[in-house]
Design an enzyme around this catalytic site. Structure first.
Site, short mmCIF file in Angstrom:
data_model
loop_
_atom_site.label_atom_id
_atom_site.label_comp_id
_atom_site.label_asym_id
_atom_site.label_seq_id
_atom_site.Cartn_x
_atom_site.Cartn_y
_atom_site.Cartn_z
N GLY A 98 31.84 3.83 -46.95
CA GLY A 98 31.35 2.48 -47.22
C GLY A 98 31.71 2.01 -48.62
N GLN A 115 27.13 -3.80 -34.30
CA GLN A 115 25.90 -3.08 -34.59
C GLN A 115 24.70 -3.99 -34.38
OE1 GLN A 115 24.27 -2.00 -38.59
NE2 GLN A 115 24.67 0.09 -37.90
N CYS A 169 19.47 1.86 -41.84
CA CYS A 169 19.35 0.94 -42.98
C CYS A 169 17.95 1.05 -43.59
CB CYS A 169 19.60 -0.48 -42.51
SG CYS A 169 19.64 -1.62 -43.87
N ASN A 218 28.58 10.76 -43.20
CA ASN A 218 28.61 9.58 -44.07
C ASN A 218 27.79 9.84 -45.34
OD1 ASN A 218 26.68 6.62 -44.20
ND2 ASN A 218 28.80 6.68 -44.85
N GLY A 219 28.27 9.26 -46.43
CA GLY A 219 27.52 9.30 -47.69
C GLY A 219 28.34 9.85 -48.83
N ASP A 220 28.64 8.98 -49.82
CA ASP A 220 29.26 9.39 -51.08
C ASP A 220 30.66 9.96 -50.94
OD1 ASP A 220 26.86 8.61 -52.11
OD2 ASP A 220 26.14 10.60 -52.62
N PRO A 253 29.31 0.23 -41.72
CA PRO A 253 28.86 -1.15 -41.68
C PRO A 253 28.13 -1.49 -42.98
CG PRO A 253 27.44 0.23 -40.32
CD PRO A 253 28.57 1.09 -40.79
N MET A 254 28.50 -2.60 -43.60
CA MET A 254 27.79 -3.05 -44.81
C MET A 254 27.56 -4.55 -44.69
SD MET A 254 29.56 -0.86 -47.90
CE MET A 254 31.26 -1.18 -47.41
N ALA A 255 26.29 -4.91 -44.51
CA ALA A 255 25.95 -6.33 -44.35
C ALA A 255 26.40 -7.09 -45.58
CB ALA A 255 24.44 -6.46 -44.15
C1 LIG Z 1 25.56 -3.48 -49.28
C2 LIG Z 1 25.31 -2.51 -48.16
C3 LIG Z 1 25.01 -3.00 -46.89
C4 LIG Z 1 24.78 -2.11 -45.83
N1 LIG Z 1 24.54 -2.62 -44.58
C5 LIG Z 1 24.38 -1.76 -43.54
C6 LIG Z 1 24.26 -2.24 -42.20
O1 LIG Z 1 24.33 -3.45 -41.93
N2 LIG Z 1 24.08 -1.32 -41.21
C7 LIG Z 1 24.02 0.03 -41.47
O2 LIG Z 1 23.86 0.83 -40.55
N3 LIG Z 1 24.18 0.51 -42.73
C8 LIG Z 1 24.37 -0.34 -43.75
N4 LIG Z 1 24.60 0.15 -45.00
C9 LIG Z 1 24.71 1.63 -45.21
C10 LIG Z 1 26.17 2.08 -45.11
O3 LIG Z 1 26.67 1.90 -43.81
C11 LIG Z 1 26.33 3.56 -45.48
O4 LIG Z 1 25.55 4.34 -44.60
C12 LIG Z 1 25.90 3.88 -46.91
O5 LIG Z 1 26.42 2.91 -47.82
C13 LIG Z 1 26.35 5.28 -47.34
O6 LIG Z 1 27.76 5.41 -47.27
P1 LIG Z 1 28.68 5.32 -48.61
O7 LIG Z 1 28.14 6.32 -49.59
O8 LIG Z 1 30.06 5.64 -48.14
O9 LIG Z 1 28.55 3.92 -49.13
C14 LIG Z 1 24.82 -0.70 -46.07
C15 LIG Z 1 25.12 -0.24 -47.34
C16 LIG Z 1 25.38 -1.10 -48.39
C17 LIG Z 1 25.73 -0.56 -49.75
#
Ligand SMILES: Cc1cc2nc3c(=O)[nH]c(=O)nc-3n(C[C@H](O)[C@H](O)[C@H](O)COP(=O)(O)O)c2cc1C
Length: 322
Positions: free
Chosen positions: A224, A70, A100, A200-202, A16-18
């Site tokens: 993400g 979520q 978050c 999750n992460g990177d 999820p990414m807001a």
């Molecule tokens: C712009 C942005 C918005 C995000 N919004 C949420 C959110 O609404 N809820 C949530 O649980 N995590 C949110 N995250 C965290 C991501 O879900 C994820 O855990 C984090 O980016 C790490 O994964 P990645 O390395 O694949 O990006 C957000 C991350 C980014 C970059």
């Protein structure tokens, strides 16, 4: 992998990414191979229910199930009511945001700030599971700070409360987005609970996905930022995990068609003017590594009309294809 009664076609999740993983983004990512896409967080505060932002985030028209909503907040009763309300609107699965680190979210004692208070975490999980009437999942970080990683204890609380799957971002709240994600804590959690664990992460490539699955033993992978402007990443990861085959990056016409579909979805969801503004970042991410992409991104920022934006994108990809 199964969440409640929902059998998923693979273990690939859109994080999820807001502001990013709205309905048009989720639809394309799902079609490109992700089994599930969690919506952008929705506040549990009832007074925000009718805001335009919440209504747009609650829009799942035409989306294939399972629909995962979520919720964010810090009060057990309010979160429980939000879960019930969103399940009533059609959510197949409720996901609780304890991951978050954003100030706006944490100042309100929500998101990853909750990890500081395990008793409160337990009360929230129990209340939401009891109220939702649909499966509930949880998203966390590894803990509040490096010296206080409590993901294993939180995972046990989750399992005891009836949480059906747990996604863990391999950073602490204090890490924000700095440094690299670590996977040892995720591996430890996986070895201590029976519910599905999603790492999750990177994760930025099919090889990363395989490495993280091997390191953690997790049941699934959540991606993400690396999928921003690259929704086909899910297809590449899925194919690589299934068969070891490394798909080539899509050719310009396919990328252009996907971006065109994304823009149409954004104009339709947000209306032409806001949709055009939301689209700018997606266009920038999509073209950043393509020939002339940087210059084109600059050009797009100066366009302030949806039709002209759509045409400019079409022309750019037509030139690339030629
Ligand atoms: C712009 C942005 C918005 C995000 N919004 C949420 C959110 O609404 N809820 C949530 O649980 N995590 C949110 N995250 C965290 C991501 O879900 C994820 O855990 C984090 O980016 C790490 O994964 P990645 O390395 O694949 O990006 C957000 C991350 C980014 C970059």
């Amino acid at each position: 992998m199964k969440i409640g009664a929902h059998q998923l076609r693979n273990g690939l999740f859109v994080a999820p990414m807001a502001g990013i993983t709205d309905r048009p983004f989720r639809r394309i990512a799902r079609r490109m191979g992700a089994a599930m896409a969690v919506s952008e967080m929705i506040s549990s505060r009832p007074e925000l229910r009718d805001s335009r932002k919440t209504r747009l985030r609650q829009d799942h028209a035409g989306e294939a199930g399972p629909i995962v909503v979520q919720i964010a907040g810090g009060e057990p009763a309010m979160l429980a009511e939000a879960a019930r309300y969103n399940a009533g609107l059609g959510a197949d699965i409720i996901d609780i945001n304890m991951g978050c680190p954003a100030k706006k979210v944490c100042n309100a004692q929500a998101g990853s700030a909750l990890l500081e208070d395990e008793a409160l975490v337990a009360r929230i999980l129990q209340a939401v599971v009891a109220a939702a009437g649909v499966p509930v999942t949880l998203k966390i970080r590894t803990g509040p700070a490096r010296e206080r990683r409590n993901a294993v204890r939180v995972a046990r609380l989750a399992e005891d409360a009836g949480i059906q799957a747990l996604a863990i971002h391999g950073r602490t709240r204090a890490c924000m987005f700095e440094g690299r994600a670590e996977y040892e804590t995720i591996a430890e959690v996986k070895s201590r609970v029976r519910i599905p664990v999603i790492a999750n992460g990177d994760v930025g490539s099919p090889e990363d996905a395989r490495r993280v699955l091997e390191l953690t033993g997790a049941d699934g992978i959540m991606v993400g930022r690396a999928a921003q402007g690259r929704p086909w990443l899910f297809r590449s990861i899925a194919r690589y995990l299934e068969s070891g085959e490394r798909l080539a990056a899509p050719a310009a016409p396919e990328i252009g068609a996907l971006l065109g579909e994304h823009l149409e979805g954004l104009y339709q969801l947000y209306g032409a003017e806001q949709g055009m503004r939301v689209a700018r970042k997606h266009i920038g991410w999509t073209v950043r590594e393509l020939p002339g992409g940087e210059a084109f991104r600059g050009q797009v920022l100066r366009i302030d009309n949806a039709d002209a934006q759509y045409c400019a994108v079409n022309d750019y990809f037509a030139t690339l294809a030629a």
